[in-house]
Design a protein around this motif. Structure first.
Motif, PDB file in Angstrom:
ATOM      1  N   ASN A 120       0.748  -1.223  -0.117  1.00 37.00           N
ATOM      2  CA  ASN A 120       0.021  -0.027   0.130  1.00 37.00           C
ATOM      3  C   ASN A 120       0.737   1.215   0.019  1.00 37.00           C
ATOM      4  OD1 ASN A 120      -2.377  -1.328   0.108  1.00 37.00           O
ATOM      5  ND2 ASN A 120      -2.238  -1.760   2.307  1.00 37.00           N
ATOM      6  N   VAL A 121       2.137   1.150  -0.015  1.00 36.06           N
ATOM      7  CA  VAL A 121       2.999   2.106  -0.082  1.00 36.06           C
ATOM      8  C   VAL A 121       3.398   2.564  -1.561  1.00 36.06           C
ATOM      9  CG1 VAL A 121       5.253   3.069   0.516  1.00 36.06           C
ATOM     10  CG2 VAL A 121       4.093   1.854   2.204  1.00 36.06           C
ATOM     11  N   MET A 122       3.087   3.856  -2.054  1.00 35.51           N
ATOM     12  CA  MET A 122       3.546   4.218  -3.315  1.00 35.51           C
ATOM     13  C   MET A 122       4.857   4.773  -3.507  1.00 35.51           C
ATOM     14  SD  MET A 122       1.469   6.555  -6.102  1.00 35.51           S
ATOM     15  CE  MET A 122       1.746   8.003  -5.374  1.00 35.51           C
ATOM     16  N   LEU A 123       5.729   4.468  -4.235  1.00 36.38           N
ATOM     17  CA  LEU A 123       7.261   5.225  -4.184  1.00 36.38           C
ATOM     18  C   LEU A 123       7.157   5.836  -5.504  1.00 36.38           C
ATOM     19  CD1 LEU A 123       9.352   2.066  -3.363  1.00 36.38           C
ATOM     20  CD2 LEU A 123       8.769   3.938  -1.905  1.00 36.38           C
ATOM     21  N   GLU A 124       7.749   6.932  -5.342  1.00 36.11           N
ATOM     22  CA  GLU A 124       8.196   7.852  -6.654  1.00 36.11           C
ATOM     23  C   GLU A 124       9.393   8.328  -6.545  1.00 36.11           C
ATOM     24  OE1 GLU A 124       6.080  11.379  -6.657  1.00 36.11           O
ATOM     25  OE2 GLU A 124       3.771  10.504  -6.709  1.00 36.11           O
ATOM     26  N   GLN A 136      16.750  19.533  -4.040  1.00 34.54           N
ATOM     27  CA  GLN A 136      15.353  19.407  -4.339  1.00 34.54           C
ATOM     28  C   GLN A 136      14.860  19.069  -3.001  1.00 34.54           C
ATOM     29  OE1 GLN A 136      14.375  16.641  -7.735  1.00 34.54           O
ATOM     30  NE2 GLN A 136      16.415  16.944  -8.220  1.00 34.54           N
ATOM     31  N   GLN A 137      15.360  18.125  -2.129  1.00 35.36           N
ATOM     32  CA  GLN A 137      14.683  17.867  -0.790  1.00 35.36           C
ATOM     33  C   GLN A 137      14.635  19.091   0.064  1.00 35.36           C
ATOM     34  OE1 GLN A 137      16.974  15.523   2.112  1.00 35.36           O
ATOM     35  NE2 GLN A 137      15.313  14.306   2.209  1.00 35.36           N
ATOM     36  N   ALA A 138      15.706  20.204   0.128  1.00 37.63           N
ATOM     37  CA  ALA A 138      15.666  21.466   0.714  1.00 37.63           C
ATOM     38  C   ALA A 138      14.226  22.051   0.277  1.00 37.63           C
ATOM     39  CB  ALA A 138      16.692  21.962   0.517  1.00 37.63           C
ATOM     40  N   ASN A 139      13.917  22.082  -0.921  1.00 37.62           N
ATOM     41  CA  ASN A 139      12.888  22.830  -1.646  1.00 37.62           C
ATOM     42  C   ASN A 139      11.494  22.051  -1.376  1.00 37.62           C
ATOM     43  OD1 ASN A 139      14.619  24.817  -2.650  1.00 37.62           O
ATOM     44  ND2 ASN A 139      15.018  23.828  -4.463  1.00 37.62           N
ATOM     45  N   GLY A 140      11.524  20.738  -0.392  1.00 35.96           N
ATOM     46  CA  GLY A 140      10.225  20.080  -0.251  1.00 35.96           C
ATOM     47  C   GLY A 140       9.918  19.212  -1.317  1.00 35.96           C
ATOM     48  N   GLU A 141      10.650  19.032  -2.302  1.00 35.60           N
ATOM     49  CA  GLU A 141      10.328  18.178  -3.432  1.00 35.60           C
ATOM     50  C   GLU A 141      10.472  16.535  -3.217  1.00 35.60           C
ATOM     51  OE1 GLU A 141      12.119  19.475  -6.851  1.00 35.60           O
ATOM     52  OE2 GLU A 141      11.825  21.796  -6.250  1.00 35.60           O
ATOM     53  N   LEU A 142      11.293  16.329  -2.346  1.00 29.67           N
ATOM     54  CA  LEU A 142      11.658  14.866  -1.907  1.00 29.67           C
ATOM     55  C   LEU A 142      11.672  14.811  -0.629  1.00 29.67           C
ATOM     56  CD1 LEU A 142      14.788  14.299  -4.097  1.00 29.67           C
ATOM     57  CD2 LEU A 142      12.408  13.503  -4.634  1.00 29.67           C
ATOM     58  N   ASP A 143      11.156  13.388  -0.066  1.00 33.44           N
ATOM     59  CA  ASP A 143      10.855  12.878   1.303  1.00 33.44           C
ATOM     60  C   ASP A 143      12.175  12.302   1.902  1.00 33.44           C
ATOM     61  OD1 ASP A 143       8.212  13.739   1.278  1.00 33.44           O
ATOM     62  OD2 ASP A 143       7.595  11.997  -0.065  1.00 33.44           O
ATOM     63  N   LEU A 144      12.701  11.517   1.130  1.00 34.96           N
ATOM     64  CA  LEU A 144      13.839  10.735   1.455  1.00 34.96           C
ATOM     65  C   LEU A 144      14.932  10.673   0.530  1.00 34.96           C
ATOM     66  CD1 LEU A 144      14.845   8.765   4.014  1.00 34.96           C
ATOM     67  CD2 LEU A 144      13.931   6.984   2.627  1.00 34.96           C
ATOM     68  N   VAL A 145      16.223  10.968   0.722  1.00 35.93           N
ATOM     69  CA  VAL A 145      17.086  11.140  -0.363  1.00 35.93           C
ATOM     70  C   VAL A 145      18.486  10.115   0.120  1.00 35.93           C
ATOM     71  CG1 VAL A 145      19.258  12.389  -1.178  1.00 35.93           C
ATOM     72  CG2 VAL A 145      16.674  13.319  -1.304  1.00 35.93           C
ATOM     73  N   ILE A 146      18.775   9.238  -0.946  1.00 35.52           N
ATOM     74  CA  ILE A 146      20.143   8.626  -0.603  1.00 35.52           C
ATOM     75  C   ILE A 146      21.163   9.413  -1.303  1.00 35.52           C
ATOM     76  CG2 ILE A 146      21.426   6.418  -1.281  1.00 35.52           C
ATOM     77  CD1 ILE A 146      18.792   5.161  -1.466  1.00 35.52           C
ATOM     78  N   ALA A 147      22.282  10.208  -0.547  1.00 32.68           N
ATOM     79  CA  ALA A 147      23.227  10.606  -1.187  1.00 32.68           C
ATOM     80  C   ALA A 147      24.712  10.234  -0.616  1.00 32.68           C
ATOM     81  CB  ALA A 147      23.064  12.057  -0.635  1.00 32.68           C
ATOM     82  N   LEU A 148      25.753  10.753  -1.782  1.00 30.64           N
ATOM     83  CA  LEU A 148      27.042  10.465  -1.567  1.00 30.64           C
ATOM     84  C   LEU A 148      27.526  11.781  -1.241  1.00 30.64           C
ATOM     85  CD1 LEU A 148      27.021   8.170  -4.299  1.00 30.64           C
ATOM     86  CD2 LEU A 148      28.364   7.347  -2.175  1.00 30.64           C
ATOM     87  N   HIS A 149      28.445  11.550   0.098  1.00 30.81           N
ATOM     88  CA  HIS A 149      29.276  12.764   0.548  1.00 30.81           C
ATOM     89  C   HIS A 149      30.873  12.896   0.549  1.00 30.81           C
ATOM     90  CE1 HIS A 149      25.737  14.611   2.273  1.00 30.81           C
ATOM     91  NE2 HIS A 149      24.956  13.349   2.522  1.00 30.81           N
ATOM     92  N   ASP A 150      31.631  13.768   0.241  1.00 30.99           N
ATOM     93  CA  ASP A 150      33.008  13.659   0.516  1.00 30.99           C
ATOM     94  C   ASP A 150      33.484  14.461   1.496  1.00 30.99           C
ATOM     95  OD1 ASP A 150      32.257  15.935  -0.692  1.00 30.99           O
ATOM     96  OD2 ASP A 150      33.859  15.957  -2.405  1.00 30.99           O
TER      97      ASP A 150
END
Length: 301
Positions: A120-124, A136-150
């Motif tokens: 019952n969970v829809m993923l975008e 994009q997340q800071a602008n409220g467009e994404l709920d969860l982000v996988i990101a790489l960091h240096d």
């Protein structure tokens, strides 16, 4: 027929992944001596020695390596079954962001299993460079982000994976010996591009960008075709390439961190479940060994 208790398998894998019984104990809420007892009990159940007793650090025996492969599969099915039975009513929409290479190779497997246990969970899912996704997340467009960091010292988010980087080039060409060095890279603001250029600048080594693409497949194909040198995760080099190291005058590039970022103020049980599921899936990913090996490139993150 005797069964293997899953709590013993879970402690066994935590000991492997953490590198010590003490650290494994802190992860499973037990003392070091209790972990040792669990490992001995597991060895009795399977009738095999799992760790080399004379090693200065934890080293698996051949039997231990074999059991570790089975253990990861058993626990994955166990956890998937429990999630399916216990959380059938979790619902909602999750806007997930991840670098291109993860959405192309590793995440479909993870997300497919999550979808089976949470129908019952829809993923975008949105694919882009890590810094673009965080913007994009800071602008409220994404709920969860996988990101790489240096910039590990100042990075926020939940650490879920760390892996060394490696230089790669074509197995059939000598582009790495050319000057200026031809590079295959992603466009800005790719942190791998920045790491490559910063390293070469420090070395005073001239270079030029011979091919640019935000696609993992495009970068892999360009390197195999001999268009230049790039950087990828140690566990993710595609076929038809060779690795470069100090013997080739290419220095170590250090590590990068993969982190999960939750949108500020976002409260959702569905997102809670997905965040934990992704974190646990990466924790069970084992670079350097066959089963569960990470098969993604970090060259376009």
């Amino acid at each position: 027929m005797q069964n293997i208790p899953t709590e013993l398998l879970r402690t066994f894998l935590k000991a492997i992944d953490s590198g010590s019984f003490t650290r494994a104990g802190s992860l499973v809420g037990r003392s070091q001596s209790a972990v040792s007892l669990q490992i001995r009990r597991l060895e009795e159940v399977v009738n095999a020695q799992l760790f080399q007793r004379d090693a200065h650090k934890l080293q698996l025996t051949e039997e231990g390596k074999s059991l570790a492969q089975f253990a990861r599969r058993i626990l994955a099915l166990n956890d998937e079954a429990l999630a399916s039975m216990r959380q059938p009513k979790v619902a909602g929409r999750i806007r997930l962001g991840a670098p291109h290479e993860y959405t192309a190779s590793l995440l479909p497997d993870f997300l497919g299993k999550f979808a089976q246990s949470h129908p019952n969970v829809m993923l975008e899912v949105t694919s882009d460079l890590s810094k673009n996704l965080l913007r994009q997340q800071a602008n409220g467009e994404l709920d969860l982000v996988i990101a790489l960091h240096d910039d590990a010292g100042s990075a926020k988010g939940r650490l879920i994976f760390t892996e060394p980087l490696m230089w790669i080039t074509s197995a059939d060409h000598e582009r790495h010996a050319q000057s200026p060095l031809p590079l295959v890279v992603a466009p800005p603001p790719c942190i791998y591009r920045h790491r490559i250029l910063e390293t070469l600048d420090t070395l005073g080594r001239p270079c030029r960008i011979s091919y640019q693409s935000s696609s993992y497949d495009g970068i892999s194909a360009a390197v195999r075709a001999g268009l230049g040198v790039t950087v990828m995760a140690e566990s993710a080099a595609p076929s038809g390439v060779r690795t470069l190291g100090e013997r080739d005058d290419f220095p170590a590039l250090g590590h990068l961190e993969l982190r999960l970022h939750r949108r500020a103020g976002h409260a959702s049980e569905a997102t809670d479940r997905l965040e934990d599921y992704i974190a646990e899936s990466f924790a069970d990913t084992d670079p350097g060994r066959g089963t569960g090996r990470l098969r993604t490139s970090l060259a376009t993150a």
